[in-house]
Design an enzyme around this catalytic site. Structure first.
Site, PDB file in Angstrom:
ATOM      1  CB  CYS A   1      -0.896   0.026   1.242  1.00 29.03           C
ATOM      2  SG  CYS A   1      -1.997  -1.378   1.371  1.00 29.03           S
TER       3      CYS A   1
ATOM      4  CB  CYS B   1      11.212  -4.295   3.348  1.00 32.02           C
ATOM      5  SG  CYS B   1      11.053  -5.229   1.812  1.00 32.02           S
TER       6      CYS B   1
ATOM      7  CB  CYS C   1       7.282 -11.079   1.893  1.00 31.12           C
ATOM      8  SG  CYS C   1       7.153  -9.643   2.984  1.00 31.12           S
TER       9      CYS C   1
END
Length: 476
Positions: A5, A247, A393
């Site tokens: 998002c 990440c 993930c």
């Protein structure tokens, strides 16, 4: 792979906050193309508009003009938890004893079952199937239980485990928060004179740039920031202490190349990993091409370090969004050419090095190789500017189950044969982290090595981890 998002919020009395948020979401469109939404606070009332589709499809000027106010929270969505339906679009807007709030979430929780059971005890009626709604219900429960906004946000965040970067609009101001590991990015800045106290929160700095906002800093891992209108200094506090684990795929692929991480644009990092890739995986060839768009900076870096000329060998159709119209069988057999088309004038008779950011299932890569050979390439050498993806993930990226990840099932030679390339090589994990110019321990690399930094429910882990041991390609 798809990201979860994009989050964007503006608190600027006197400004057209809905319009500014629209443009912020427009800049963050790459982070999610399923749905878009904006909630605007006008006094003690909130107007919410959200729907399926791209930002430009969901909003027009008429809609935005019907959304006056001082504070807006916006969201682009790509589903990682919850199906692709309008009820799962964000922001989530709920009412409390202190008034309404709007919450936008980027990331993914890994204790969904525990959290759902705890909020169900309050006789809550769920309207969606997202973990974002669970965070909102936890916040609502904390406020209605007697806590103020800051204390309630801390309480709700403390019940969540996983990746969550949040923008929360309330009658008392705008709040921004990141999980303790800071898995997903979140930045803030200001509009105009900083002493006016007009604030912007965005998943990436490119969201600030598009509306002319100045970048002030990152919302730190485990940090909660409160922005008040007219206050030139936000109130910052740490709500938890955990090791930083950004990440690393944000650096390699997800974030826009013009967004800034660690004081430089990601274009510079991606150029640098291309140089490292060339040093680690030398090959004799005539030209280097990149898979648009994310492979281009690495391809230019590879070209610079190797001395092999860079060329545009693939043309991308930049107007292809999500479509529900199925192609004909002939088009499906033609493969990827709806989005990418090779240039025979550039490729014919050439030994080609093609640079891509990752290989997940291998389906697209194989079609790409066929297209390059059809265009006349005499040799195709594939170089990947990340290590083999061997693990799924759980923190906000829509990766497949482990048995669908080609590098978890096949070794390097088997992948080479499957893709029908003359050679294949990946960037080493050491080279990927060294090029980041930050402490290597500050990154989440679980998709490459299975070292998940956040403990998760067994039901969540077993849903995607099909193969152990894994990472055959990484060990070859």
């Amino acid at each position: 792979m798809e990201e979860a998002c994009g989050v964007f919020a503006v608190y600027a009395p006197g400004q057209q906050v809905a319009n500014l948020t629209y443009f912020g979401l427009y800049a963050l469109q790459h982070r999610g193309q399923e749905s878009a939404g904006i909630a605007v606070f006008n006094g003690d009332k909130v107007r919410l508009h959200k729907d399926m589709g791209l930002v430009s499809q969901v909003f027009d000027q008429d809609v935005l003009e019907r959304m006056p106010g001082d504070l807006a929270v916006g969201h682009n969505r790509y589903s990682t938890t919850g199906s692709s339906r309008v009820c799962n679009a964000q922001p989530v807007v709920l009412m409390t004893r202190l008034g309404p709030f709007a919450l936008a979430h980027n990331g993914n929780l890994v204790n969904v079952e525990d959290l759902r059971q705890s909020v169900q005890a309050s006789a809550i009626q769920f309207t969606s199937t997202t973990d974002s709604e669970l965070i909102a219900f936890a916040l609502q429960h904390a406020v209605d239980g007697g806590l103020g906004w800051e204390e309630a946000i801390r309480d709700a965040a403390g019940r969540c485990r996983g990746a969550f970067s949040l923008a929360i609009g309330t009658p008392a101001g705008l709040f921004a928060l990141r999980d303790g590991h800071g898995v997903r990015p979140l930045v803030f800045g200001h509009i105009g004179d900083k002493h006016q106290g007009q604030w912007v929160v965005s998943s990436e700095t490119c969201g600030l740039d598009i509306i002319g906002a100045a970048y002030d800093g990152d919302v730190g891992p485990g940090e909660l920031i409160r922005f008040s209108a007219g206050d030139p200094v936000p109130a910052r506090q740490r709500w938890c202490e955990e090791p930083t684990k950004l990440c690393v795929f944000e650096m390699i692929y997800f974030a826009r190349p013009d967004s800034r991480f660690f004081g430089e644009s990601l274009y510079s990092y991606r150029h640098r990993i291309g140089e490292v890739l060339a040093r680690e995986t030398a090959v004799e060839a005539d030209i280097v091409i990149g898979v648009p768009d994310s492979g281009i900076p690495a391809a230019i870096g590879f070209s610079k370090a190797s001395g092999i000329p860079f060329a545009d060998g693939l043309i991308k159709n930049r107007y292809v969004g999500r479509t529900f119209i199925q192609p004909t069988q002939a088009m499906r057999e033609a493969g990827i050419r709806v989005k990418l088309n090779p240039l025979p004038d550039v490729l014919s008779g050439k030994r080609v090095v093609v640079i891509d950011d990752s290989i997940v299932r291998g389906t697209t890569s194989r079609k790409l190789v066929i297209a390059l050979r059809d265009a006349g390439a005499t040799e195709v050498h594939m170089r990947i500017s990340s290590p083999p993806v061997t693990h799924p993930c759980f923190y906000g990226i829509d990766t497949d189950n482990q048995d669908q990840l080609i590098a978890a099932r096949l070794n390097l030679q088997e992948i080479t044969d499957h893709l029908q390339v003359d050679s294949l090589a990946y960037l080493s994990q050491e080279g990927m982290l060294e090029a980041a110019h930050d402490n290597a321990s500050h990154f989440c690399t679980a998709c490459f090595d299975g070292n998940y930094p956040i403990e998760m429910d067994d039901s969540v882990r077993s849903s995607k981890l099909m193969l152990e041991p894994t990472g055959m390609a990484a060990r070859v």
